[in-house]
Design a protein around this motif. Structure first.
Motif, PDB file in Angstrom:
ATOM      1  N   VAL A   1     -15.685 -17.379  17.791  1.00 58.81           N
ATOM      2  CA  VAL A   1     -16.107 -16.852  19.092  1.00 58.81           C
ATOM      3  C   VAL A   1     -14.934 -16.889  20.049  1.00 58.81           C
ATOM      4  O   VAL A   1     -14.242 -17.898  20.173  1.00 58.81           O
ATOM      5  CB  VAL A   1     -17.289 -17.664  19.659  1.00 58.81           C
ATOM      6  N   ASN A   2     -14.713 -15.792  20.738  1.00 61.61           N
ATOM      7  CA  ASN A   2     -13.645 -15.721  21.729  1.00 61.61           C
ATOM      8  C   ASN A   2     -14.077 -16.358  23.047  1.00 61.61           C
ATOM      9  O   ASN A   2     -15.161 -16.075  23.564  1.00 61.61           O
ATOM     10  CB  ASN A   2     -13.267 -14.249  21.958  1.00 61.61           C
ATOM     11  N   ASP A   3     -13.245 -17.221  23.568  1.00 57.68           N
ATOM     12  CA  ASP A   3     -13.348 -17.767  24.933  1.00 57.68           C
ATOM     13  C   ASP A   3     -14.429 -18.823  25.169  1.00 57.68           C
ATOM     14  O   ASP A   3     -14.188 -19.786  25.876  1.00 57.68           O
ATOM     15  CB  ASP A   3     -13.569 -16.669  25.982  1.00 57.68           C
ATOM     16  N   SER A   4     -15.630 -18.629  24.636  1.00 54.73           N
ATOM     17  CA  SER A   4     -16.776 -19.424  25.074  1.00 54.73           C
ATOM     18  C   SER A   4     -17.122 -20.556  24.109  1.00 54.73           C
ATOM     19  O   SER A   4     -17.661 -20.319  23.014  1.00 54.73           O
ATOM     20  CB  SER A   4     -18.010 -18.523  25.259  1.00 54.73           C
ATOM     21  N   ILE A   5     -16.846 -21.784  24.523  1.00 52.31           N
ATOM     22  CA  ILE A   5     -17.227 -22.948  23.728  1.00 52.31           C
ATOM     23  C   ILE A   5     -18.741 -23.053  23.646  1.00 52.31           C
ATOM     24  O   ILE A   5     -19.299 -23.364  22.585  1.00 52.31           O
ATOM     25  CB  ILE A   5     -16.633 -24.231  24.338  1.00 52.31           C
ATOM     26  N   SER A   6     -19.428 -22.764  24.752  1.00 50.32           N
ATOM     27  CA  SER A   6     -20.884 -22.890  24.767  1.00 50.32           C
ATOM     28  C   SER A   6     -21.545 -21.887  23.834  1.00 50.32           C
ATOM     29  O   SER A   6     -22.514 -22.217  23.141  1.00 50.32           O
ATOM     30  CB  SER A   6     -21.425 -22.739  26.190  1.00 50.32           C
TER      31      SER A   6
END
Length: 215
Positions: free
Chosen positions: A74-79
């Motif tokens: 997933v790009n950018d979003s840890i959540s």
């Protein structure tokens, strides 16, 4: 998964990055691309939508990747990565902390970091526990605005000093990827060169170009 090459894997592998529009027929396109040749990872990259909508778009793509043993990043979003149970997350310089991502996603998660053209940022990422670093852009690209231009020597230097894999990104095509392979890129991150045309032909062309560059 995003790991250094060994005797059982090619010295350079494909890392596909999604276009911003992954609705409509895109799941079918992704399946065709992954079936056209070996792909190590697929990065889910969408912008400007909430997490619920992003998750709905991601789920069929994640299944396609899982069925083919392709890492889903997933790009950018840890959540969002945590919500999906993704294989990992790719962080830009302003997208979160490696330690936080590790704590939330677990020790087996693949955490990649954009390092632009900076050896310093790459060393910091490695010391902080990143699983791979990404250098670029190496060429002009229409996929995203870039302020940094990386040099081939950065890949060669990284390979000589560090074991963590490095990813080359930015405007890479089958026609220009050879020097990146020869310089030591473990992975080629590609988007427009695949999705702006025939994805099957593009994946096959990349494999042919990588093989030719390796001699």
């Amino acid at each position: 998964m995003i790991e250094p090459a060994d005797d059982n894997r090619p010295a350079c592998q494909l890392y596909l990055i999604s276009p911003l529009d992954v609705g409509g027929s895109f799941p079918d396109r992704l399946a065709r691309a992954l079936d056209a040749g070996e792909v190590a990872a697929f990065q889910f990259r969408v912008k400007g939508i909430d997490e619920h909508a992003a998750a709905a778009l991601a789920e069929p793509l994640q299944r396609i990747c899982n069925d083919r043993a392709v890492a889903f990043i997933v790009n950018d979003s840890i959540s969002l990565a945590k919500r999906l149970g993704a294989d990992g997350v790719h962080l830009g310089q302003d997208d979160g902390d490696i330690a936080d991502a590790r704590a939330r996603l677990g020790r087996d998660a693949q955490i990649g970091v954009t390092c632009h053209a900076s050896r310093h940022l790459a060393m910091e990422a490695g010391e902080a526990g990143a699983d791979y670093v990404a250098f670029g852009a190496f060429f002009e690209t229409q996929t995203k605005q870039t302020e940094h231009r990386a040099e081939l020597e950065t890949l060669t230097w990284w390979q000589a000093v560090f074991e963590i894999p490095c990813v080359a990104i930015g405007g890479i095509t089958p026609q220009n990827c050879g020097p990146l392979v020869q310089a030591g890129a473990d992975f080629l991150a590609v988007s427009g060169a695949v999705w702006n045309g025939d994805e099957v032909a593009a994946v096959r062309a990349f494999h042919e170009a990588i093989a030719a560059a390796r001699g």
